[in-house]
Motif scaffolding. Structure first.
Motif, PDB file in Angstrom:
ATOM      1  N   ARG A 292     -17.749  -7.024  -7.675  1.00  0.00           N
ATOM      2  CA  ARG A 292     -17.935  -5.786  -8.448  1.00  0.00           C
ATOM      3  C   ARG A 292     -16.606  -5.218  -8.897  1.00  0.00           C
ATOM      4  N   ARG A 293     -16.661  -4.569 -10.063  1.00  0.00           N
ATOM      5  CA  ARG A 293     -15.480  -3.845 -10.534  1.00  0.00           C
ATOM      6  C   ARG A 293     -15.364  -2.542  -9.755  1.00  0.00           C
ATOM      7  N   VAL A 294     -14.175  -2.265  -9.248  1.00  0.00           N
ATOM      8  CA  VAL A 294     -13.942  -1.055  -8.455  1.00  0.00           C
ATOM      9  C   VAL A 294     -12.630  -0.405  -8.871  1.00  0.00           C
ATOM     10  N   GLY A 295     -12.493   0.857  -8.535  1.00  0.00           N
ATOM     11  CA  GLY A 295     -11.208   1.526  -8.665  1.00  0.00           C
ATOM     12  C   GLY A 295     -10.367   1.192  -7.442  1.00  0.00           C
ATOM     13  N   ILE A 296      -9.071   1.105  -7.618  1.00  0.00           N
ATOM     14  CA  ILE A 296      -8.165   0.788  -6.515  1.00  0.00           C
ATOM     15  C   ILE A 296      -7.002   1.766  -6.559  1.00  0.00           C
ATOM     16  N   LYS A 297      -6.775   2.407  -5.429  1.00  0.00           N
ATOM     17  CA  LYS A 297      -5.673   3.370  -5.354  1.00  0.00           C
ATOM     18  C   LYS A 297      -4.602   2.805  -4.431  1.00  0.00           C
ATOM     19  N   PRO A 298      -3.487   2.342  -4.996  1.00  0.00           N
ATOM     20  CA  PRO A 298      -2.367   1.955  -4.125  1.00  0.00           C
ATOM     21  C   PRO A 298      -1.897   3.198  -3.366  1.00  0.00           C
ATOM     22  N   LEU A 299      -1.649   3.064  -2.075  1.00  0.00           N
ATOM     23  CA  LEU A 299      -1.322   4.249  -1.275  1.00  0.00           C
ATOM     24  C   LEU A 299       0.165   4.578  -1.303  1.00  0.00           C
ATOM     25  N   GLY A 300       0.971   3.651  -1.765  1.00  0.00           N
ATOM     26  CA  GLY A 300       2.399   3.938  -1.942  1.00  0.00           C
ATOM     27  C   GLY A 300       2.691   4.340  -3.366  1.00  0.00           C
ATOM     28  N   ARG A 301       3.938   4.150  -3.772  1.00  0.00           N
ATOM     29  CA  ARG A 301       4.341   4.547  -5.119  1.00  0.00           C
ATOM     30  C   ARG A 301       4.333   3.386  -6.103  1.00  0.00           C
ATOM     31  N   ALA A 302       4.385   2.175  -5.596  1.00  0.00           N
ATOM     32  CA  ALA A 302       4.544   1.030  -6.503  1.00  0.00           C
ATOM     33  C   ALA A 302       3.254   0.749  -7.268  1.00  0.00           C
ATOM     34  N   PRO A 303       3.342   0.638  -8.588  1.00  0.00           N
ATOM     35  CA  PRO A 303       2.161   0.241  -9.352  1.00  0.00           C
ATOM     36  C   PRO A 303       1.824  -1.225  -9.064  1.00  0.00           C
ATOM     37  N   ALA A 304       0.547  -1.546  -9.157  1.00  0.00           N
ATOM     38  CA  ALA A 304       0.099  -2.940  -9.049  1.00  0.00           C
ATOM     39  C   ALA A 304      -0.557  -3.285 -10.375  1.00  0.00           C
ATOM     40  N   ARG A 305      -0.089  -4.348 -10.998  1.00  0.00           N
ATOM     41  CA  ARG A 305      -0.485  -4.651 -12.376  1.00  0.00           C
ATOM     42  C   ARG A 305      -1.624  -5.661 -12.432  1.00  0.00           C
ATOM     43  N   ASP A 306      -2.100  -5.866 -13.657  1.00  0.00           N
ATOM     44  CA  ASP A 306      -3.093  -6.883 -13.971  1.00  0.00           C
ATOM     45  C   ASP A 306      -2.696  -8.221 -13.343  1.00  0.00           C
ATOM     46  N   GLY A 307      -3.622  -8.860 -12.631  1.00  0.00           N
ATOM     47  CA  GLY A 307      -3.345 -10.162 -12.032  1.00  0.00           C
ATOM     48  C   GLY A 307      -2.931 -10.107 -10.570  1.00  0.00           C
ATOM     49  N   THR A 308      -2.691  -8.901 -10.051  1.00  0.00           N
ATOM     50  CA  THR A 308      -2.300  -8.754  -8.647  1.00  0.00           C
ATOM     51  C   THR A 308      -3.446  -9.173  -7.725  1.00  0.00           C
ATOM     52  N   GLU A 309      -3.098  -9.974  -6.710  1.00  0.00           N
ATOM     53  CA  GLU A 309      -4.108 -10.413  -5.745  1.00  0.00           C
ATOM     54  C   GLU A 309      -4.482  -9.271  -4.801  1.00  0.00           C
TER      55      GLU A 309
END
Lengths: 375, 122
Positions: A292-309
């Motif tokens: 399923r498609r979900v929202g993901i909130k990284p808990l630190g400051r670093a962005p996670a881009r398209d393709g991140t595992e």
């Protein structure tokens, strides 16, 4: 770069310091002088003007609404038959395997019985048109509306700005779409206007003849509350709003059910089917999809881009990010992607592999910023 | 900046004795757009010319800070991690990234001077 197409507002972008990049075959502004963050915030607080003329506009024309709706319903899972006059609906063209060829907006024209107005993605438009034409029955044809530009005015101030030029638009509700006039001095410019957009904010999309769009854009930009917004902020706004970007969050492999777009499939269509690709879609409605498609909130400051595992806490791969970056209104990184269904509940802890390091994140409800639509 | 040296990756290097301070140029921050995340190397570690020495992310994309010189990292500007936007505001002064103890001062000869860099970005 010379083979890139230009929209009728190309000169406006360049005059305003637009940083031009190739996008879906068009030379488009990714940002203007003040930058993506300030354009993004301005849209959420006041109003932003977007050139979306690269998108495909077309009419599906037949003898009457029932016939045209039935033809389109073979290709999309939304209820088009019961679409009211002057109403717009979001849906998807579905391939034989239940994947998404494109997502699009369909408006039943208010006056023209038997005409549906379609707006499709720039990068998909030729393929969409070919696909639609290939499946149209005799007596219905698709007419490209390429002599018209498309602009979007988005943000809480949009209604007050549009009121000066198109008073009729003030009382429109979200997803209404009508033919109207844009008053400019003594001139009434013919437009098609809908109360919709792709930022999560209230606002309008205006279709207007190529040779009139500059005058309309200039009139809107004459308001202190309105500034030009580029593709960069368009992307961060739609990401915060939890909206899919074709080619990233949805594509030929993903189904609308996996993508969380079940809401766009009418009840009647779920029961009756009758569209290409229905086997997989109806099965996934009944049995639930495996991812399923979900929202993901990284808990630190670093962005996670398209393709991140995306991994579970045991370090096993459970999915991948399909859109990710920095959300200026959120004030931190936001992302969306697909995960195995067992990990799709909000607040489930996951980890994101960014530059070889595991970063803490959690599954989040979307939108990341509440929608501000005029219901 | 007249006394600084510049790399083709748009970093500046200011040298004081055997300590080099490294940052990104105003041109680089303009190209990047709004910087939203900075990752710095560990103090005490080493960086090697031409290799990644940190991460700079704008709204749109991630890019690497490419080490313009080699040496031991003696100090990093931790304030950038809390206020990455300062890279856009003061890229050539307070928003420096790292200080290194040069391991090979001759590497500086391979960098551009101010005028050469201005011509490079023109």
């Amino acid at each position: 770069m010379s083979d890139l197409l230009k929209t009728p507002l190309y000169d406006l972008h360049v005059e305003n310091g637009g940083r031009m990049v190739g996008f879906a075959g068009y030379d488009m502004p990714v940002q203007y002088k003040t930058g993506i963050v300030s354009e993004h915030i301005h849209t959420r607080e006041k109003a932003g003007l977007f050139d979306v003329s690269h998108m495909g506009q077309a009419f599906l024309i037949g003898p009457d609404h029932e016939t045209v709706a039935a033809a389109l319903e073979k290709l999309v899972p939304a209820d088009i038959l019961n679409l009211g006059k002057g109403q717009q609906r979001y849906t998807q063209l579905i391939n034989e395997d239940g994947g998404i060829i494109d997502d699009l907006m369909v408006t039943r024209q208010q006056d023209d019985e038997g005409t549906l107005y379609l707006v499709v993605n720039a990068g998909c438009k030729q393929g969409d048109y070919d696909w639609i034409r290939k499946h149209l029955p005799h007596g219905i044809h698709l007419e490209e509306h390429s002599d018209h530009a498309l602009i979007a005015l988005q943000g809480p101030a949009a209604v007050d700005v549009i009121a000066k030029h198109c008073p009729q638009a003030v009382d429109m509700a979200f997803m209404d779409g009508i033919a109207s006039q844009f008053k400019l001095g003594d001139e009434d410019i013919e437009i098609h206007i809908s109360r919709s957009g792709y930022t999560g904010e209230d606002g309008y999309e205006i279709s207007v003849a190529n040779d009139k769009v500059r005058a309309v854009a200039d009139a809107l930009l004459a308001n202190d509350d309105v500034i030009l917004i580029g593709l960069g902020a368009r992307d961060s706004l739609r990401l915060e709003a939890g909206l899919c970007l074709y080619g990233h969050d949805i594509d030929m492999e993903t189904s609308p059910i996996e993508a969380g777009l079940l809401w766009s499939i009418g009840k009647r269509r779920r029961q009756e089917g009758g569209f290409i690709g229905q086997e997989r879609i109806l099965r996934e409605i009944a049995e639930k999809p495996s991812r399923r498609r979900v929202g993901i909130k990284p808990l630190g400051r670093a962005p996670a881009r398209d393709g991140t595992e995306i991994q579970n806490l045991e370090g096993e791969k459970i999915g991948e990010i399909t859109s990710g970056g920095f959300g200026p209104s959120v004030g931190g990184p936001v992302a969306m992607g697909y995960v195995q269904a067992a990990f799709a509940s909000p607040e489930t802890k996951v980890q994101l592999i960014v530059r070889g390091k595991a970063l803490e994140a959690e599954i989040s409800r979307m939108p990341f910023v509440p929608h501000n639509f005029k219901r | 900046m007249k006394n600084a040296k510049f790399s083709e990756d748009h970093e500046w290097v200011k040298v004081d004795g055997d300590i080099a301070t490294i940052g990104i140029t105003n041109h680089a921050q303009e190209q990047l757009g709004d910087v939203v995340f900075v990752e710095l190397p560990e103090v005490g570690g080493t960086i090697a010319k031409g290799e990644d020495a940190g991460v700079i992310e704008s709204v749109k994309a991630a890019s690497e800070l490419v080490a313009p010189v080699s040496g031991e990292v003696v100090e990093t500007n931790g304030s950038l991690e809390d206020e990455p936007g300062s890279v856009n505001e003061n890229p050539e002064t307070t928003a420096w990234f790292i200080k290194v103890k040069l391991s090979d001062a001759s590497e500086l000869d391979g960098l551009m001077d101010y005028d050469a860099y201005q011509a490079f970005i023109a």
